[in-house]
Design a protein around this motif. Sequence first.
Motif, PDB file in Angstrom:
ATOM      1  N   ALA A   1       0.826  -1.202   0.000  1.00 30.84           N
ATOM      2  CA  ALA A   1       0.000   0.000   0.000  1.00 30.84           C
ATOM      3  C   ALA A   1       0.861   1.252   0.000  1.00 30.84           C
ATOM      4  CB  ALA A   1      -0.927  -0.013   1.215  1.00 30.84           C
ATOM      5  N   MET A   2       1.933   1.254   0.780  1.00 31.59           N
ATOM      6  CA  MET A   2       2.802   2.423   0.832  1.00 31.59           C
ATOM      7  C   MET A   2       3.519   2.634  -0.500  1.00 31.59           C
ATOM      8  SD  MET A   2       2.343   3.873   3.742  1.00 31.59           S
ATOM      9  CE  MET A   2       0.613   3.422   3.477  1.00 31.59           C
ATOM     10  N   ASP A   3       3.886   1.556  -1.161  1.00 27.54           N
ATOM     11  CA  ASP A   3       4.506   1.684  -2.491  1.00 27.54           C
ATOM     12  C   ASP A   3       3.537   2.322  -3.484  1.00 27.54           C
ATOM     13  OD1 ASP A   3       6.910   0.622  -1.683  1.00 27.54           O
ATOM     14  OD2 ASP A   3       6.461  -1.423  -2.379  1.00 27.54           O
ATOM     15  N   VAL A   4       2.295   1.873  -3.465  1.00 31.47           N
ATOM     16  CA  VAL A   4       1.297   2.407  -4.393  1.00 31.47           C
ATOM     17  C   VAL A   4       1.021   3.878  -4.106  1.00 31.47           C
ATOM     18  CG1 VAL A   4      -1.106   2.260  -5.147  1.00 31.47           C
ATOM     19  CG2 VAL A   4       0.223   0.169  -4.786  1.00 31.47           C
ATOM     20  N   ILE A   5       0.816   4.183  -2.839  1.00 26.52           N
ATOM     21  CA  ILE A   5       0.495   5.567  -2.469  1.00 26.52           C
ATOM     22  C   ILE A   5       1.665   6.490  -2.754  1.00 26.52           C
ATOM     23  CG2 ILE A   5      -0.030   7.066  -0.504  1.00 26.52           C
ATOM     24  CD1 ILE A   5      -1.706   4.728   0.616  1.00 26.52           C
ATOM     25  N   SER A   6       2.887   6.023  -2.507  1.00 28.93           N
ATOM     26  CA  SER A   6       4.067   6.840  -2.820  1.00 28.93           C
ATOM     27  C   SER A   6       4.157   7.119  -4.311  1.00 28.93           C
ATOM     28  CB  SER A   6       5.344   6.133  -2.338  1.00 28.93           C
ATOM     29  OG  SER A   6       5.326   5.962  -0.935  1.00 28.93           O
ATOM     30  N   GLY A   7       3.809   6.123  -5.132  1.00 32.19           N
ATOM     31  CA  GLY A   7       3.834   6.317  -6.575  1.00 32.19           C
ATOM     32  C   GLY A   7       2.753   7.259  -7.058  1.00 32.19           C
ATOM     33  N   LEU A   8       1.603   7.246  -6.381  1.00 28.93           N
ATOM     34  CA  LEU A   8       0.499   8.101  -6.784  1.00 28.93           C
ATOM     35  C   LEU A   8       0.642   9.531  -6.285  1.00 28.93           C
ATOM     36  CD1 LEU A   8      -2.606   5.778  -6.169  1.00 28.93           C
ATOM     37  CD2 LEU A   8      -1.605   6.425  -8.366  1.00 28.93           C
ATOM     38  N   ALA A   9       1.435   9.740  -5.243  1.00 28.03           N
ATOM     39  CA  ALA A   9       1.527  11.067  -4.616  1.00 28.03           C
ATOM     40  C   ALA A   9       1.913  12.172  -5.592  1.00 28.03           C
ATOM     41  CB  ALA A   9       2.484  11.011  -3.431  1.00 28.03           C
TER      42      ALA A   9
END
Length: 452
Positions: free
Chosen positions: A132-140
């Motif tokens: 989840a943190m990888d996805v959110i970091s990529g979307l930020a």
Amino acid sequence: MSAPASRPSSDVSAGVGLSGLVGLALWVILCRNWAGIADALALPGPHEPLAGPNAALAAMLFSGLPMVAWSLLVDKVHLRASTGIDWANPRPLRDVVDISITKIAGLWATWSLVGFVYCLCRWYWRGQYLFAMDVISGLAPVLFLGAVPYVLWLDRVLVNPRDASWHFGAMLVGRETYDRAEVANHLRAWAVKGFFCAFMFSIIPGGFGNVVQMNYAAVLGDPLALGNALIETMFLVDVQIAMVGYLLTMKPLDAQIRSANPYLAGWVAALICYPPFILMGGGGVLDYRTNGAEWTFWLQGMPVLEWIWVAAMVLLTGIYAWATVAFGLRFSNLTYRGVLTNGPYAFTRHPAYLSKNTFWWLSTLPWLTTTHSLVDAIRNTVILGLVSAVYFWRAKTEEAHLLAEDAKYREYHAWMAEHGLVTGTLNRIGRMLTRGRPRMEPPAMGTAHPAE
């Protein structure tokens, strides 16, 4: 209030969720058969089922895009007054640019705050939350940069561009008067999105991969295996559709968060059902499985009962998934995003909670224990009863929130109390049991708050 003659119309049509379900099904079929497709077309890359996390994320596009298309092209939700948009009278950009800058500052500050909370909380940096943190970091970066053109475009057509995001930005900038209630609602709404989006992203890959790689033909004769396969498939539907709902809280789709639950009790009741605050997990305060066993243990050697139990639990999971699909683009905990009155919500106000808790009672049979201990049996049964009471508590806090927000929900609530298959029946039974008893007179002074 007296019940209306007919059930109020739903703010979400059945076609929204069904179109998303069709899109999701097509993607799952494509992923399951990718090896043959890649061979036939001599495509580069893996010649095997697409069961990885990227395919799981892509499933949100295949479920989300049809729901957006149906909402805009068929239901034409963007033309509803409830969006707060007047497409016919756009303002010049120069008239809203100052408002937009304030709003963008508020949004950037909000997202930075959410990111800071992620950094502080250790559970986000281990186990399934790492994905989840990888996805959110990529979307930020996309979120931060994309907010600029989106806000500038949308503010030109909003009837009132000074929304909750603007009020939070105005508070930070300190140049204009802001409304504290709007700021509080803004922060509550983003607390919901920050908490539940991370959780939902964390559970997406596992279920998707299992369904894509599942051999359905091999489980047809085994009630347990078949039941688990169908249940996992329906949980995949629930997670994928719900995730799209959490992400697309957009006014042009009439799917914005009108308000987040203002009652502390509502937040407590909801959060104790999810990690890391969950109380129902192994060893938790509300763990009802101590020295217990699943239904398969107790019903082994009784094939007729096994099939009956499987059918019941598959049906209950289907109702649970149906309740999420019915929301379409608007699924979210702890928020008001319109009123839903169709699908399973035509039979009871809380079909997801009712089906989920019935499923737990059937799957665990808490009064049976492997130790044959009466104490364990009583403890497990009482604790599962408390778990169900938590969901009843959640339901009541949600009703208090919606009753205070929307006249249509008040009409729906009253209609269900009289005519709902589940709710109305329970109320009629209650009246029969209390018939002949003296009625309590209402207090002479004061008015009770809906949450009390």
